[in-house]
Design a protein around this motif. Structure first.
Motif, PDB file in Angstrom:
ATOM      1  N   VAL A  54     -34.301  22.569  27.135  1.00 16.34           N
ATOM      2  CA  VAL A  54     -33.270  23.586  27.002  1.00 16.34           C
ATOM      3  C   VAL A  54     -33.622  24.551  25.870  1.00 16.34           C
ATOM      4  CG1 VAL A  54     -30.886  23.957  26.283  1.00 16.34           C
ATOM      5  CG2 VAL A  54     -31.406  22.248  28.018  1.00 16.34           C
ATOM      6  N   ASP A  55     -34.158  24.014  24.784  1.00 19.10           N
ATOM      7  CA  ASP A  55     -34.527  24.875  23.657  1.00 19.10           C
ATOM      8  C   ASP A  55     -35.601  25.876  24.047  1.00 19.10           C
ATOM      9  OD1 ASP A  55     -32.741  23.668  22.040  1.00 19.10           O
ATOM     10  OD2 ASP A  55     -34.174  22.445  20.939  1.00 19.10           O
ATOM     11  N   VAL A 115     -35.114  29.330  37.172  1.00 18.66           N
ATOM     12  CA  VAL A 115     -33.780  29.487  36.607  1.00 18.66           C
ATOM     13  C   VAL A 115     -33.655  30.881  36.020  1.00 18.66           C
ATOM     14  CG1 VAL A 115     -32.139  28.624  34.937  1.00 18.66           C
ATOM     15  CG2 VAL A 115     -33.717  27.056  36.034  1.00 18.66           C
ATOM     16  N   THR A 116     -32.749  31.650  36.549  1.00 20.78           N
ATOM     17  CA  THR A 116     -32.552  33.010  36.054  1.00 20.78           C
ATOM     18  C   THR A 116     -31.292  33.077  35.216  1.00 20.78           C
ATOM     19  OG1 THR A 116     -31.200  33.639  37.926  1.00 20.78           O
ATOM     20  CG2 THR A 116     -33.564  33.869  38.173  1.00 20.78           C
ATOM     21  N   ARG A 117     -31.152  34.164  34.472  1.00 20.07           N
ATOM     22  CA  ARG A 117     -29.945  34.332  33.676  1.00 20.07           C
ATOM     23  C   ARG A 117     -28.726  34.379  34.574  1.00 20.07           C
ATOM     24  NH1 ARG A 117     -26.554  38.225  31.421  1.00 20.07           N
ATOM     25  NH2 ARG A 117     -27.341  39.706  32.917  1.00 20.07           N
ATOM     26  N   LYS A 118     -28.872  35.115  35.682  1.00 16.81           N
ATOM     27  CA  LYS A 118     -27.760  35.240  36.610  1.00 16.81           C
ATOM     28  C   LYS A 118     -27.311  33.870  37.102  1.00 16.81           C
ATOM     29  CE  LYS A 118     -25.780  38.269  39.790  1.00 16.81           C
ATOM     30  NZ  LYS A 118     -25.961  39.472  40.609  1.00 16.81           N
ATOM     31  N   GLU A 144     -33.690  38.478  28.672  1.00 16.50           N
ATOM     32  CA  GLU A 144     -33.483  39.249  27.436  1.00 16.50           C
ATOM     33  C   GLU A 144     -33.799  38.437  26.185  1.00 16.50           C
ATOM     34  OE1 GLU A 144     -30.863  39.344  29.744  1.00 16.50           O
ATOM     35  OE2 GLU A 144     -31.338  41.302  30.609  1.00 16.50           O
ATOM     36  N   GLY A 145     -34.256  37.202  26.364  1.00 13.70           N
ATOM     37  CA  GLY A 145     -34.673  36.419  25.208  1.00 13.70           C
ATOM     38  C   GLY A 145     -33.585  35.583  24.569  1.00 13.70           C
ATOM     39  N   ARG A 146     -32.408  35.560  25.188  1.00 15.15           N
ATOM     40  CA  ARG A 146     -31.345  34.724  24.622  1.00 15.15           C
ATOM     41  C   ARG A 146     -31.621  33.262  24.939  1.00 15.15           C
ATOM     42  NH1 ARG A 146     -27.756  39.244  25.644  1.00 15.15           N
ATOM     43  NH2 ARG A 146     -27.982  38.838  27.851  1.00 15.15           N
ATOM     44  N   SER A 147     -31.249  32.383  24.049  1.00 17.84           N
ATOM     45  CA  SER A 147     -31.432  30.954  24.296  1.00 17.84           C
ATOM     46  C   SER A 147     -30.328  30.440  25.206  1.00 17.84           C
ATOM     47  CB  SER A 147     -31.391  30.188  22.979  1.00 17.84           C
ATOM     48  OG  SER A 147     -30.065  30.119  22.510  1.00 17.84           O
ATOM     49  N   ALA A 204     -28.493  27.796  24.757  1.00 15.31           N
ATOM     50  CA  ALA A 204     -27.342  27.451  23.925  1.00 15.31           C
ATOM     51  C   ALA A 204     -26.495  28.694  23.658  1.00 15.31           C
ATOM     52  CB  ALA A 204     -27.803  26.825  22.615  1.00 15.31           C
ATOM     53  N   ASN A 205     -27.161  29.798  23.355  1.00 15.49           N
ATOM     54  CA  ASN A 205     -26.442  31.044  23.107  1.00 15.49           C
ATOM     55  C   ASN A 205     -25.634  31.479  24.313  1.00 15.49           C
ATOM     56  OD1 ASN A 205     -27.054  31.532  20.513  1.00 15.49           O
ATOM     57  ND2 ASN A 205     -28.631  33.086  20.878  1.00 15.49           N
ATOM     58  N   VAL A 206     -26.296  31.464  25.467  1.00 18.09           N
ATOM     59  CA  VAL A 206     -25.616  31.914  26.679  1.00 18.09           C
ATOM     60  C   VAL A 206     -24.408  31.039  26.953  1.00 18.09           C
ATOM     61  CG1 VAL A 206     -25.838  32.200  29.174  1.00 18.09           C
ATOM     62  CG2 VAL A 206     -27.696  32.919  27.686  1.00 18.09           C
ATOM     63  N   GLN A 207     -24.626  29.711  26.855  1.00 13.89           N
ATOM     64  CA  GLN A 207     -23.522  28.790  27.135  1.00 13.89           C
ATOM     65  C   GLN A 207     -22.383  28.963  26.132  1.00 13.89           C
ATOM     66  OE1 GLN A 207     -24.213  25.186  29.064  1.00 13.89           O
ATOM     67  NE2 GLN A 207     -22.903  23.934  27.809  1.00 13.89           N
ATOM     68  N   GLU A 208     -22.727  28.988  24.834  1.00 15.19           N
ATOM     69  CA  GLU A 208     -21.697  29.152  23.801  1.00 15.19           C
ATOM     70  C   GLU A 208     -20.919  30.445  24.013  1.00 15.19           C
ATOM     71  OE1 GLU A 208     -21.418  27.174  20.499  1.00 15.19           O
ATOM     72  OE2 GLU A 208     -22.854  25.820  21.442  1.00 15.19           O
TER      73      GLU A 208
END
Lengths: 246, 246
Positions: A178-179, B3-6, A185-188, A190-194
């Motif tokens: 996951v890390d 796995v995509t962001r979408k 766009e380079g977001r992790s 954890a960031n997206v989920q949070e």
DNA sequence: CAATAACTCCGTACACTGTTCGATTAAGGT
DNA sequence: ACCTTAATCGAACAGTGTACGGAGTTATTG
């Protein structure tokens, strides 16, 4: 992919060294060791999900169907790979220190090895135990020589620790994966989920105990802590056994 | 299957209830819940390895491609299935007894549930945590209310136990699978392996510590023992925390 | 020495898999 | 009524593990 009696016996034969070579027909140009090596290479470079018979064959410059003259199954090949990797781990009883230090060393090294070869996680746990697996267990049992534990009790401790390690290894490796993940766009992850949970969905006071967390320990810290607690319990049992004997 | 962001955001949206319904176009004739139900049914009856999008679709009387208007991925569907099953487990803090009895009850029930639904083992451990996962964790943390442990320490205990359970569940389920296996002549796997090792391969004194085993405990006994040891360690930590506070 | 049986190698094929594309069709908003 | 949007799904793509049968090679047998 059904498991037949024949494939089981052939797999056992392969694990326990070699399966005597036949007489008639052309010489085999490959060896089982080279298959194992090639399979390991594919897994190492591209992960388990990319580990296919065709890829292994291609790496050896050979048709896919050829592999089936060396190995009955993909499952058998994987069992061989696992036993081979098991053989590369240092034997627990050769480490320095008392029993607890030996156990801690093996547990930590196990974790490190699985983090380095994450593909192994999805492949271990099969029913086959090869010679390297036996040797490892024999060594692990020997760690408890002189502690007053019976052989059966030592086995229980070894399996208890191994189960704990397996579970936490799965957690740590999943966390590692996951890390490593990032969106375009380079977001992790954890960031997206949070940020998703922060903006939408979760109303305050729905999970009060979780909100009370300040800086929860990561999976590696939890692993260390869990191991320490388990070994505390084992240690108590061992001192009991010792005083009962003396 | 990349796995995509979408796909991540859509999956999160699905987990956290519903993804607001769109306006134009024909009505959807299915619901995400029915997909989850169908997927669970396939897994239950035929195992994970048979759980394919086409089978789920067939069970709903629908084309395979249709599923992709409800769910971005197979992975998302599986995440939903996992969270759904999580929601069916009783919440730890509602059980009777002190903290230790609650933990033991949850651990044992976890093991029993995984043995009943072995396919869950291969599916859990993904990165997504849905509302039922959160609720479960919140409940598990509450088990340690009044023990003197901080929220972060309680989290460490919960994760420690969960890791141990996960590892031993994997062992027990693997053993169950092996026990169920029989060759065409009805011999068990253990029989085939033992008899193979007995006749060929293993010379005596190669694994002396293993030979010293008399009746090694089975995986369920080991699980119980490991849990007891771990909780012994935790208990010591808790009495420490309590005396430090008073 | 020749014939034969056994064996390796491998192209092809089968029954699958997850997922995308494009056509068709149905419904809502204007 | 029209246009836009969305659901449905047949077909196709690029894979997968593995069975089969033919071609070529070798050791044993007659």
């Amino acid at each position: 992919m059904g498991v037949t009696r024949k494939s089981v016996e052939t797999t056992l034969g392969l694990l326990w060294s070699g399966l005597g070579q036949p007489r008639r027909g052309p010489r085999q140009q490959l060896t089982v060791e080279r298959l194992v090596e090639a399979a390991t290479g594919v897994a190492e470079e591209e992960g388990v999900e990319a580990l296919s018979m065709r890829k292994v064959a291609a790496r050896l410059g050979v048709g896919a169907a050829t592999l089936y003259t060396y190995v009955p199954d993909k499952a058998a090949l994987l069992a061989l790979v696992v036993d081979d990797m098991t053989g590369q781990a240092p034997l627990p009883h050769t480490r320095p220190g008392n029993w607890r230090e030996k156990v801690e060393a093996w547990a930590r090294e196990d974790l490190a090895s699985f983090r380095e070869h994450p593909w192994l996680v999805e492949i271990t746990g099969g029913p086959f135990v090869g010679p390297n697996g036996f040797a490892w267990m024999d060594s692990a049992l020997r760690v408890f020589d002189g502690t007053g534990l019976s052989a059966d009790e030592a086995f229980a401790v070894v399996e208890a620790v191994d189960g704990l390690v397996q579970g936490h290894v799965a957690k740590v490796v999943a966390a590692d994966r996951v890390d490593r993940w990032t969106d375009p766009e380079g977001r992790s992850f954890a960031n997206v989920q949070e940020s998703y949970l922060a903006t939408r969905a979760i109303e305050p006071d729905r999970f009060p105990a979780i909100e009370r967390l300040e800086s929860p320990p990561g999976p590696v810290q939890v692993f260390e802590q869990a191991l320490a607690w388990l070994l505390d319990g084992v240690e108590r049992r061992i001192t009991e056994a010792r005083t009962a004997r003396d």
